[in-house]
Write a protein that holds these residues in place. Sequence first.
Motif, PDB file in Angstrom:
ATOM      1  N   THR A 157      46.026  49.120  33.188  1.00  0.00           N
ATOM      2  CA  THR A 157      46.875  48.238  33.386  1.00  0.00           C
ATOM      3  C   THR A 157      46.436  47.585  33.292  1.00  0.00           C
ATOM      4  OG1 THR A 157      48.108  50.933  33.311  1.00  0.00           O
ATOM      5  CG2 THR A 157      49.283  48.473  34.109  1.00  0.00           C
ATOM      6  N   LYS A 158      47.049  46.529  32.743  1.00  0.00           N
ATOM      7  CA  LYS A 158      46.270  44.418  32.946  1.00  0.00           C
ATOM      8  C   LYS A 158      46.700  44.721  34.575  1.00  0.00           C
ATOM      9  CE  LYS A 158      45.904  40.257  30.664  1.00  0.00           C
ATOM     10  NZ  LYS A 158      46.127  39.491  29.174  1.00  0.00           N
ATOM     11  N   PHE A 159      46.290  43.895  35.449  1.00  0.00           N
ATOM     12  CA  PHE A 159      46.313  43.349  36.119  1.00  0.00           C
ATOM     13  C   PHE A 159      46.276  44.596  37.281  1.00  0.00           C
ATOM     14  CE2 PHE A 159      48.755  39.867  34.078  1.00  0.00           C
ATOM     15  CZ  PHE A 159      46.931  39.183  33.995  1.00  0.00           C
ATOM     16  N   GLY A 160      46.153  45.822  37.510  1.00  0.00           N
ATOM     17  CA  GLY A 160      46.139  46.688  37.849  1.00  0.00           C
ATOM     18  C   GLY A 160      44.376  46.860  38.620  1.00  0.00           C
ATOM     19  N   SER A 161      44.903  47.690  39.886  1.00  0.00           N
ATOM     20  CA  SER A 161      43.616  47.492  40.811  1.00  0.00           C
ATOM     21  C   SER A 161      42.452  48.348  39.734  1.00  0.00           C
ATOM     22  CB  SER A 161      43.506  48.522  42.194  1.00  0.00           C
ATOM     23  OG  SER A 161      44.028  49.821  41.292  1.00  0.00           O
ATOM     24  N   ASN A 162      42.322  49.276  38.881  1.00  0.00           N
ATOM     25  CA  ASN A 162      41.099  49.366  37.976  1.00  0.00           C
ATOM     26  C   ASN A 162      40.975  49.201  36.625  1.00  0.00           C
ATOM     27  OD1 ASN A 162      41.348  52.169  39.446  1.00  0.00           O
ATOM     28  ND2 ASN A 162      41.673  52.980  38.161  1.00  0.00           N
ATOM     29  N   TRP A 163      42.170  47.785  36.535  1.00  0.00           N
ATOM     30  CA  TRP A 163      41.917  46.489  35.263  1.00  0.00           C
ATOM     31  C   TRP A 163      40.886  45.989  36.686  1.00  0.00           C
ATOM     32  CZ3 TRP A 163      43.123  41.363  35.479  1.00  0.00           C
ATOM     33  CH2 TRP A 163      42.394  41.093  33.968  1.00  0.00           C
ATOM     34  N   LYS A 164      40.731  44.850  37.871  1.00  0.00           N
ATOM     35  CA  LYS A 164      40.153  44.308  38.440  1.00  0.00           C
ATOM     36  C   LYS A 164      38.733  44.416  38.107  1.00  0.00           C
ATOM     37  CE  LYS A 164      43.631  41.916  41.052  1.00  0.00           C
ATOM     38  NZ  LYS A 164      44.730  41.846  41.438  1.00  0.00           N
ATOM     39  N   LYS A 165      38.663  46.044  38.315  1.00  0.00           N
ATOM     40  CA  LYS A 165      37.601  46.865  38.695  1.00  0.00           C
ATOM     41  C   LYS A 165      36.751  47.129  37.780  1.00  0.00           C
ATOM     42  CE  LYS A 165      39.214  49.794  42.586  1.00  0.00           C
ATOM     43  NZ  LYS A 165      38.725  51.372  42.770  1.00  0.00           N
ATOM     44  N   ALA A 166      37.157  47.616  36.707  1.00  0.00           N
ATOM     45  CA  ALA A 166      36.502  47.227  35.294  1.00  0.00           C
ATOM     46  C   ALA A 166      36.477  45.860  34.871  1.00  0.00           C
ATOM     47  CB  ALA A 166      37.717  47.996  34.217  1.00  0.00           C
ATOM     48  N   LYS A 167      37.540  44.737  35.411  1.00  0.00           N
ATOM     49  CA  LYS A 167      37.236  43.509  34.773  1.00  0.00           C
ATOM     50  C   LYS A 167      35.845  42.439  35.461  1.00  0.00           C
ATOM     51  CE  LYS A 167      38.616  38.476  34.398  1.00  0.00           C
ATOM     52  NZ  LYS A 167      39.995  38.051  34.773  1.00  0.00           N
ATOM     53  N   ALA A 168      35.517  42.961  36.461  1.00  0.00           N
ATOM     54  CA  ALA A 168      34.163  42.955  37.495  1.00  0.00           C
ATOM     55  C   ALA A 168      33.066  43.282  37.029  1.00  0.00           C
ATOM     56  CB  ALA A 168      34.832  43.385  39.229  1.00  0.00           C
ATOM     57  N   ARG A 169      33.477  44.093  36.509  1.00  0.00           N
ATOM     58  CA  ARG A 169      31.838  45.192  35.418  1.00  0.00           C
ATOM     59  C   ARG A 169      31.093  44.348  34.453  1.00  0.00           C
ATOM     60  NH1 ARG A 169      33.952  50.344  37.016  1.00  0.00           N
ATOM     61  NH2 ARG A 169      35.562  50.259  35.718  1.00  0.00           N
ATOM     62  N   VAL A 170      32.602  43.668  33.583  1.00  0.00           N
ATOM     63  CA  VAL A 170      32.462  42.497  32.402  1.00  0.00           C
ATOM     64  C   VAL A 170      31.943  41.574  32.241  1.00  0.00           C
ATOM     65  CG1 VAL A 170      33.722  42.203  30.412  1.00  0.00           C
ATOM     66  CG2 VAL A 170      34.176  43.829  31.284  1.00  0.00           C
ATOM     67  N   GLN A 171      32.822  41.600  33.662  1.00  0.00           N
ATOM     68  CA  GLN A 171      31.406  39.984  34.673  1.00  0.00           C
ATOM     69  C   GLN A 171      30.256  40.240  34.846  1.00  0.00           C
ATOM     70  OE1 GLN A 171      34.166  38.972  37.022  1.00  0.00           O
ATOM     71  NE2 GLN A 171      35.708  37.669  36.364  1.00  0.00           N
ATOM     72  N   LYS A 172      29.859  41.067  35.423  1.00  0.00           N
ATOM     73  CA  LYS A 172      28.865  41.397  35.190  1.00  0.00           C
ATOM     74  C   LYS A 172      28.014  42.106  35.092  1.00  0.00           C
ATOM     75  CE  LYS A 172      25.851  44.498  38.504  1.00  0.00           C
ATOM     76  NZ  LYS A 172      26.174  45.952  39.583  1.00  0.00           N
ATOM     77  N   THR A 173      27.791  42.120  33.504  1.00  0.00           N
ATOM     78  CA  THR A 173      27.466  42.372  31.945  1.00  0.00           C
ATOM     79  C   THR A 173      27.216  40.510  31.782  1.00  0.00           C
ATOM     80  OG1 THR A 173      28.476  44.658  31.962  1.00  0.00           O
ATOM     81  CG2 THR A 173      27.137  43.779  29.740  1.00  0.00           C
ATOM     82  N   HIS A 174      28.485  39.796  31.755  1.00  0.00           N
ATOM     83  CA  HIS A 174      27.807  38.545  30.378  1.00  0.00           C
ATOM     84  C   HIS A 174      26.850  38.134  31.811  1.00  0.00           C
ATOM     85  CE1 HIS A 174      30.881  38.350  27.505  1.00  0.00           C
ATOM     86  NE2 HIS A 174      32.073  39.073  28.341  1.00  0.00           N
ATOM     87  N   SER A 175      27.452  38.421  32.936  1.00  0.00           N
ATOM     88  CA  SER A 175      26.417  37.718  34.095  1.00  0.00           C
ATOM     89  C   SER A 175      24.915  37.800  33.719  1.00  0.00           C
ATOM     90  CB  SER A 175      26.914  37.906  35.557  1.00  0.00           C
ATOM     91  OG  SER A 175      25.557  37.427  36.597  1.00  0.00           O
TER      92      SER A 175
END
Length: 295
Positions: free
Chosen positions: A223-241
């Motif tokens: 669910t967008k902007f939910g707590s689990n979504w934010k954690k998943a987004k952090a994993r995407v950012q880490k991969t891009h990094s």
Amino acid sequence: MLRRQAFKFRIEPTGEQQRQMRRFAGSCRFVFNKALALQQERYEQGGKKLGYAGLCKRLTEWRHDPETAWLADAPVHPLQQALKDLERAYANFFTQRAGFPRFKKKGQSDSFRYPDPKQIRLDQGNSRIFLPKLGWLRYRNSRKVLGEVKQVTVSSSAGKWFVSIQTEREVEQPLPKGGAVGIDMGIARFATLSDGTFHAPRNSFKRHETALRKVQQAMSRKTKFGSNWKKAKARVQKTHSRIGNARRDYLHKTSTTISQNHAMVCIEDLQCGICPGRPRAAPSNRESRSGPSQA
């Protein structure tokens, strides 16, 4: 000759220091956006653009305003540097070196800068650095910082905090080695030199493509902007990094190898408009100097 160099390290702040750095970065972003909105408003009303000195007076008013009194909790020098960044962005726009200044968004290039070296203390022996209103910060001391410290920039990327220490020192004029070489950039081959040698592409994206696809699919199911979504987004950012770090590492190593073995390096400029069959791209039309909306 005078050499200016930056040494970047990952820092290991405490929980309280992380919260303070997020507040400082947010304060600098707020000051930048508020000053940009003020400049646009003055332009729409037919007024003259405020200079850096005029914006600093407004900053003092904002720090004493009850509605924005929280700005006083942040160090004043980084806030003033945000105004200098806006002034530089306007100068680049009027000289057609860049587009119109845009409003900053939370989570994108969060950073703040300390310009006064008198307020900075570097203890390389104990791998720590002192910054105003943050205290002593531990950093991963991977190499020695050479020269006199001039300024320090603290930035955030993929959930990690970094410190970039800019120094200045006198070094001997480097002597050129080797002859001249030309470089042709390509796709199948990253760089082909005129002497016949070439550098293969890194293909860092392909190496992480599967992992990136999995974390992106996982984020799309949240669910967008939910707590689990934010954690998943952090994993995407880490991969891009990771992909970006691999590319930067390869670029630095390749450019160092080429520059250390050749006295002159020539690269074609595809934007110059002199190359036959490649007309220079016309500059984009600016609708107005009021710039993009804040939305």
